[in-house]
Design an enzyme around this catalytic site. Structure first.
Site, PDB file in Angstrom:
ATOM      1  N   TYR A 157      33.195  46.751  39.054  1.00 63.40           N
ATOM      2  CA  TYR A 157      33.038  45.289  39.026  1.00 63.40           C
ATOM      3  C   TYR A 157      32.941  44.789  37.587  1.00 63.40           C
ATOM      4  O   TYR A 157      33.611  43.827  37.200  1.00 63.40           O
ATOM      5  CB  TYR A 157      31.777  44.945  39.816  1.00 63.40           C
ATOM      6  CG  TYR A 157      31.405  43.488  39.867  1.00 63.40           C
ATOM      7  CD1 TYR A 157      32.168  42.570  40.581  1.00 63.40           C
ATOM      8  CD2 TYR A 157      30.259  43.027  39.215  1.00 63.40           C
ATOM      9  CE1 TYR A 157      31.801  41.229  40.647  1.00 63.40           C
ATOM     10  CE2 TYR A 157      29.883  41.691  39.281  1.00 63.40           C
ATOM     11  CZ  TYR A 157      30.653  40.793  39.996  1.00 63.40           C
ATOM     12  OH  TYR A 157      30.283  39.474  40.061  1.00 63.40           O
ATOM     13  N   SER A 182      31.018  36.748  35.281  1.00 61.47           N
ATOM     14  CA  SER A 182      29.664  37.238  35.596  1.00 61.47           C
ATOM     15  C   SER A 182      29.006  37.628  34.281  1.00 61.47           C
ATOM     16  O   SER A 182      29.706  37.946  33.308  1.00 61.47           O
ATOM     17  CB  SER A 182      29.763  38.470  36.498  1.00 61.47           C
ATOM     18  OG  SER A 182      28.522  39.137  36.572  1.00 61.47           O
TER      19      SER A 182
HETATM   20  N1  LIG Z   1      26.062  35.934  43.473  1.00 60.81           N
HETATM   21  C1  LIG Z   1      25.889  36.462  42.288  1.00 60.81           C
HETATM   22  O1  LIG Z   1      24.797  36.936  41.970  1.00 60.81           O
HETATM   23  C2  LIG Z   1      27.017  36.444  41.283  1.00 60.81           C
HETATM   24  C3  LIG Z   1      26.709  36.746  39.953  1.00 60.81           C
HETATM   25  C4  LIG Z   1      27.737  36.734  39.018  1.00 60.81           C
HETATM   26  C5  LIG Z   1      29.019  36.405  39.408  1.00 60.81           C
HETATM   27  N2  LIG Z   1      29.294  36.116  40.702  1.00 60.81           N
HETATM   28  C6  LIG Z   1      30.680  35.773  41.048  1.00 60.81           C
HETATM   29  O2  LIG Z   1      30.675  34.629  41.868  1.00 60.81           O
HETATM   30  C7  LIG Z   1      31.885  34.600  42.638  1.00 60.81           C
HETATM   31  C8  LIG Z   1      31.540  34.238  44.073  1.00 60.81           C
HETATM   32  O3  LIG Z   1      30.771  35.275  44.663  1.00 60.81           O
HETATM   33  P1  LIG Z   1      29.492  34.985  45.568  1.00 60.81           P
HETATM   34  O4  LIG Z   1      28.308  35.437  44.812  1.00 60.81           O
HETATM   35  O5  LIG Z   1      29.519  33.611  46.100  1.00 60.81           O
HETATM   36  O6  LIG Z   1      29.722  36.095  46.718  1.00 60.81           O
HETATM   37  P2  LIG Z   1      30.137  35.996  48.253  1.00 60.81           P
HETATM   38  O7  LIG Z   1      29.162  35.153  49.016  1.00 60.81           O
HETATM   39  O8  LIG Z   1      30.331  37.412  48.670  1.00 60.81           O
HETATM   40  O9  LIG Z   1      31.530  35.224  48.225  1.00 60.81           O
HETATM   41  C9  LIG Z   1      32.688  35.878  47.763  1.00 60.81           C
HETATM   42  C10 LIG Z   1      33.903  35.138  48.266  1.00 60.81           C
HETATM   43  O10 LIG Z   1      35.059  35.820  47.762  1.00 60.81           O
HETATM   44  C11 LIG Z   1      35.923  36.088  48.857  1.00 60.81           C
HETATM   45  N3  LIG Z   1      36.752  37.262  48.611  1.00 60.81           N
HETATM   46  C12 LIG Z   1      36.394  38.571  48.551  1.00 60.81           C
HETATM   47  N4  LIG Z   1      37.462  39.341  48.366  1.00 60.81           N
HETATM   48  C13 LIG Z   1      38.538  38.520  48.313  1.00 60.81           C
HETATM   49  C14 LIG Z   1      39.936  38.711  48.167  1.00 60.81           C
HETATM   50  N5  LIG Z   1      40.483  39.942  48.076  1.00 60.81           N
HETATM   51  N6  LIG Z   1      40.743  37.639  48.163  1.00 60.81           N
HETATM   52  C15 LIG Z   1      40.239  36.392  48.289  1.00 60.81           C
HETATM   53  N7  LIG Z   1      38.935  36.128  48.444  1.00 60.81           N
HETATM   54  C16 LIG Z   1      38.087  37.190  48.464  1.00 60.81           C
HETATM   55  C17 LIG Z   1      34.999  36.279  50.044  1.00 60.81           C
HETATM   56  O11 LIG Z   1      35.743  36.131  51.248  1.00 60.81           O
HETATM   57  P3  LIG Z   1      35.373  36.924  52.610  1.00 60.81           P
HETATM   58  O12 LIG Z   1      34.183  36.212  53.215  1.00 60.81           O
HETATM   59  O13 LIG Z   1      36.602  36.814  53.422  1.00 60.81           O
HETATM   60  O14 LIG Z   1      35.040  38.338  52.210  1.00 60.81           O
HETATM   61  C18 LIG Z   1      34.020  35.140  49.788  1.00 60.81           C
HETATM   62  O15 LIG Z   1      34.581  33.926  50.202  1.00 60.81           O
HETATM   63  C19 LIG Z   1      32.523  35.968  42.464  1.00 60.81           C
HETATM   64  O16 LIG Z   1      33.587  35.875  41.522  1.00 60.81           O
HETATM   65  C20 LIG Z   1      31.404  36.814  41.890  1.00 60.81           C
HETATM   66  O17 LIG Z   1      31.894  37.872  41.121  1.00 60.81           O
HETATM   67  C21 LIG Z   1      28.321  36.135  41.655  1.00 60.81           C
END
Ligand SMILES: NC(=O)c1ccc[n+]([C@@H]2O[C@H](COP(=O)([O-])OP(=O)(O)OC[C@H]3O[C@@H](n4cnc5c(N)ncnc54)[C@H](OP(=O)(O)O)[C@@H]3O)[C@@H](O)[C@H]2O)c1
Length: 281
Positions: free
Chosen positions: A152, A139
């Site tokens: 985080y 991130s």
């Molecule tokens: N969206 C943003 O703005 C943003 C910005 C920077 C970085 N990121 C990074 O992008 C990645 C994906 O996030 P996203 O934005 O797509 O968010 P998201 O829609 O909340 O997706 C997160 C995913 O991670 C899974 N997860 C959560 N806790 C977990 C665990 N203990 N073990 C295995 N899986 C787990 C969730 O599963 P469940 O549905 O079962 O909870 C979901 O499938 C993350 O690494 C996040 O830090 C996102």
């Protein structure tokens, strides 16, 4: 040597129930990859399977589920794996002074120790075959910390440190390590953070209760409404580069706010940088 274009490329994508992982798993499948995607809820696993993706249960906080995933995947591929995309994570909100140690432990189990465990289990496979791609969804908060996101941000800084060491240790092995650093991307990350906030932060009693109210409204409303927020396809574009390019980059910064963050970190004196970052939260 990486597999020739017509040979089937295989990839593990974690956190594929929503957001970035859900999009990337399907996009990779559409481009001909054999995708092993993970989720936690039976309905999410079924939805992936309905789209022709081989789906597995994985919770990074459960080492047995990590071991079972790798065993199942290697059994199906005959012991090979082209790539791993560590992506599943959540974002524990809260000011550092309000966060019990337990909240940080749990955040690190999911966002850091689990990623390390899964990575470690795939490295020997990739060493044996002489090639591999390890891509980690970090991130911008792994490069530039922002207030109220200490747990985080710490987990993402830790991933940066760990995986950049691994990158150097794998030099010459044919295995490449890349980090993706997105800014705001459309996903469920904000609503998914709400239960963690409620569980660990006594927000009405906190000295930070005023800014918390705005944060709560954001989480309940599905996240920031920034016009600079991009779709998960923006992450997929760089993931593709990290997986396919002959010279994958160590860092892929995604979205304008993230790029501005990196530029400010380069040019501003530290004191000023942190003041600017605080104004963004
Ligand atoms: N969206 C943003 O703005 C943003 C910005 C920077 C970085 N990121 C990074 O992008 C990645 C994906 O996030 P996203 O934005 O797509 O968010 P998201 O829609 O909340 O997706 C997160 C995913 O991670 C899974 N997860 C959560 N806790 C977990 C665990 N203990 N073990 C295995 N899986 C787990 C969730 O599963 P469940 O549905 O079962 O909870 C979901 O499938 C993350 O690494 C996040 O830090 C996102």
């Amino acid at each position: 040597m990486p597999p020739a274009a017509k040979e089937l490329r295989t990839v593990i994508v974690t956190g594929a129930s929503s957001g970035i992982g859900a999009h990337c798993a399907r996009a990779l499948k559409a481009e001909g990859w054999r995708v092993f995607a993970t989720a936690r809820k039976p309905a999410d696993i079924a939805a992936l399977e309905a789209d022709g993706i081989e789906a597995f249960y994985l919770d990074y906080r459960e080492p047995d589920s990590i071991a079972a995933l790798v065993d199942a995947v290697l059994e199906r591929t005959g012991g090979t794996l082209t790539a791993l995309f560590n992506n599943g994570a959540y974002a524990q909100p809260g000011a550092v002074e309000d966060l019990p140690v337990e909240a940080l432990r749990e955040q690190f189990e999911a966002n850091f120790f689990g990623w390390h465990d899964l990575t470690r289990r795939t490295v020997p496979v990739m060493r044996r075959q002489g090639h591999g791609r390890l891509v980690h969804c970090s991130s911008i908060l792994g490069l530039a910390p922002v207030r109220f996101r200490g747990a985080y941000s710490a987990s993402k800084h830790a991933i940066e440190g760990l995986m950049l060491c691994l990158r150097q240790e794998l030099e010459g092995s044919g295995i490449h390590v890349s980090l993706i650093e997105p800014g705001p991307v459309v996903s469920k990350i904000a609503p998914n953070a709400l239960p963690w906030f409620e569980r660990y932060v006594d927000h009405e009693k906190s000295v930070h209760r005023e800014p918390y109210r705005a944060q709560l409204a954001r989480m309940k409303g599905g996240g920031s409404k920034s016009r600079l927020k991009l779709g998960p396809d923006a992450v997929y574009a760089v993931l593709r580069h990290a997986l396919l390019s002959a010279r994958p980059r160590p860092h892929y910064v995604v979205t304008l706010p993230a790029k501005i963050g990196v530029a400010l970190k380069r040019v501003l004196p530290a004191r000023l940088l942190y003041r600017v970052l605080a104004s963004q939260s």
